[in-house]
Scaffold this motif. Sequence first.
Motif, short mmCIF file in Angstrom:
data_model
loop_
_atom_site.label_atom_id
_atom_site.label_comp_id
_atom_site.label_asym_id
_atom_site.label_seq_id
_atom_site.Cartn_x
_atom_site.Cartn_y
_atom_site.Cartn_z
N GLY A 183 0.80 -1.21 0.00
CA GLY A 183 0.00 0.00 0.00
C GLY A 183 0.83 1.26 0.00
O GLY A 183 0.49 2.25 -0.67
N LEU A 184 1.93 1.26 0.73
CA LEU A 184 2.79 2.44 0.79
C LEU A 184 3.50 2.67 -0.54
O LEU A 184 3.73 3.83 -0.94
N TYR A 185 3.84 1.60 -1.25
CA TYR A 185 4.50 1.76 -2.55
C TYR A 185 3.60 2.50 -3.54
O TYR A 185 4.11 3.18 -4.44
N THR A 186 2.29 2.37 -3.40
CA THR A 186 1.40 3.03 -4.36
C THR A 186 1.48 4.55 -4.26
O THR A 186 1.10 5.24 -5.20
N GLY A 187 1.98 5.07 -3.14
CA GLY A 187 2.07 6.51 -2.98
C GLY A 187 3.43 7.09 -3.29
O GLY A 187 3.59 8.32 -3.28
N GLU B 33 -0.58 -3.74 8.89
CA GLU B 33 -0.79 -4.33 7.57
C GLU B 33 -2.25 -4.29 7.13
O GLU B 33 -2.54 -4.28 5.94
N GLY B 34 -3.17 -4.23 8.08
CA GLY B 34 -4.58 -4.10 7.72
C GLY B 34 -4.88 -2.79 7.03
O GLY B 34 -5.86 -2.67 6.29
N LEU B 35 -4.05 -1.79 7.25
CA LEU B 35 -4.20 -0.48 6.61
C LEU B 35 -3.29 -0.33 5.40
O LEU B 35 -3.72 0.14 4.34
N TRP B 36 -2.00 -0.72 5.56
CA TRP B 36 -1.00 -0.45 4.53
C TRP B 36 -0.60 -1.67 3.71
O TRP B 36 0.27 -1.58 2.84
N GLY B 37 -1.21 -2.80 3.98
CA GLY B 37 -0.95 -3.99 3.17
C GLY B 37 0.28 -4.76 3.61
O GLY B 37 1.03 -4.32 4.50
N PRO B 38 0.52 -5.90 2.98
CA PRO B 38 1.64 -6.76 3.35
C PRO B 38 2.96 -6.26 2.80
O PRO B 38 3.01 -5.32 2.00
N ASN C 174 26.76 -0.46 13.66
CA ASN C 174 26.56 0.29 12.42
C ASN C 174 25.26 -0.20 11.79
O ASN C 174 25.14 -1.38 11.42
N LEU C 175 24.30 0.68 11.67
CA LEU C 175 22.96 0.29 11.25
C LEU C 175 22.58 0.97 9.93
O LEU C 175 22.50 2.20 9.86
N ILE C 176 22.35 0.16 8.91
CA ILE C 176 21.85 0.65 7.62
C ILE C 176 20.33 0.57 7.70
O ILE C 176 19.78 -0.48 8.04
N ILE C 177 19.65 1.66 7.39
CA ILE C 177 18.19 1.68 7.47
C ILE C 177 17.59 2.12 6.14
O ILE C 177 18.12 2.99 5.46
N THR C 178 16.49 1.50 5.77
CA THR C 178 15.72 1.89 4.61
C THR C 178 14.24 1.86 4.97
O THR C 178 13.83 1.04 5.81
N GLY C 179 13.46 2.75 4.38
CA GLY C 179 12.05 2.79 4.76
C GLY C 179 11.18 3.52 3.77
O GLY C 179 11.63 4.34 2.99
N ILE C 180 9.91 3.19 3.82
CA ILE C 180 8.87 3.90 3.07
C ILE C 180 7.90 4.49 4.09
O ILE C 180 7.24 3.74 4.79
N SER C 181 7.94 5.77 4.34
CA SER C 181 8.51 6.80 3.50
C SER C 181 9.82 7.32 4.08
O SER C 181 10.10 7.14 5.26
N THR C 182 10.58 8.01 3.21
CA THR C 182 11.89 8.51 3.60
C THR C 182 11.84 9.44 4.80
O THR C 182 12.68 9.36 5.70
N ASP C 183 10.84 10.32 4.82
CA ASP C 183 10.78 11.35 5.85
C ASP C 183 10.16 10.87 7.16
O ASP C 183 10.27 11.55 8.18
N VAL C 184 9.52 9.70 7.15
CA VAL C 184 8.90 9.18 8.37
C VAL C 184 9.47 7.81 8.72
O VAL C 184 10.18 7.65 9.71
N CYS C 185 9.19 6.81 7.89
CA CYS C 185 9.55 5.43 8.22
C CYS C 185 11.05 5.20 8.23
O CYS C 185 11.54 4.32 8.95
N LEU C 186 11.79 5.98 7.46
CA LEU C 186 13.25 5.95 7.50
C LEU C 186 13.79 6.95 8.52
O LEU C 186 14.57 6.61 9.41
#
Length: 204
Positions: free
Chosen positions: A22-26, A60-65, A104-116
Motif C-alpha cells: 500500500g505504501l508503494y502506491t504513494g 498491515e490491515g491499513l497499509w498492506g503486506p 553500524n545500522l543501515i536503514i531503509t524505509g517507506i517513506s523517507t521522511d517518516v519510516c526511515l
Amino acid sequence: MSYPSRLTRENAALLIVDHQVGLYTGVRDIDTLSLKHNMVGLAKASAALKIPVVVTTTTEGLWGPLIPELGQALPGIDRIERTTVNAWDDARVVAAVKATERKNLIITGISTDVCLALPALSALAAGYTVYAAIDASGAFTKQQADAGVMRMVQAGVVPVCHSNVIVEILADNAAADANAVYAALDMPFAGLVAGLNQYFSGNN
C-alpha cells in the motif's frame, strides 16, 4: 563530525522499515521499479554477506503486506508487525536490532521522511552509527524526501546508496562471495563488462 568507521561484515546490520504494497502506491520521488530493484538488491546482497537483517511492517490491515519481491529475497525471515509510527518506539524492533550486536545500522524505509527518518534519528540517539539508504527508500513527494534527508544529515545520519554500502562491506573483489554479491546487486553494466572481458580474453 568525524568520519565513522568503515562498514564491515562484522559491524553492520540492516533494518528494513515498512516496504509494504500500500505504501508503494504513494511513492512519487523514485519510480517503483527502480525502488524495488534497489531494495531487493540490498536485501539479497546483505544476505550473501551474512549481514543480519531486521524487517518490520506497520498496521498491515491499513497499509498492506510486505512487497512480495522482498519476501522472496529474504525467504523465511520473520517480520515484526507493529502499530507505532516510529519503528524504534516498538520494543521488539529495538530488541531485534540489539540482538545483532552490531553498532553500524543501515536503514531503509517507506517513506523517507517518516519510516526511515524517525527510526534513524532514534537509533542515532541510542548510540548507533546510522546509514540511511536513500535510493532504497521512497517518499510521497520530492519535497518530503528532501526534507527528511536534510533532517537526518543535520542530526548526523550518513546518507548512502544501496550499492555503495554493499561494496564497502565486500571490500575485496577477490572475496569468495563477490560473485554472489554482484549478482544480487544486479548491475547490468557489470555483466556486460564481465562478458566483454571473457570474450576478448578467449580470443587472445
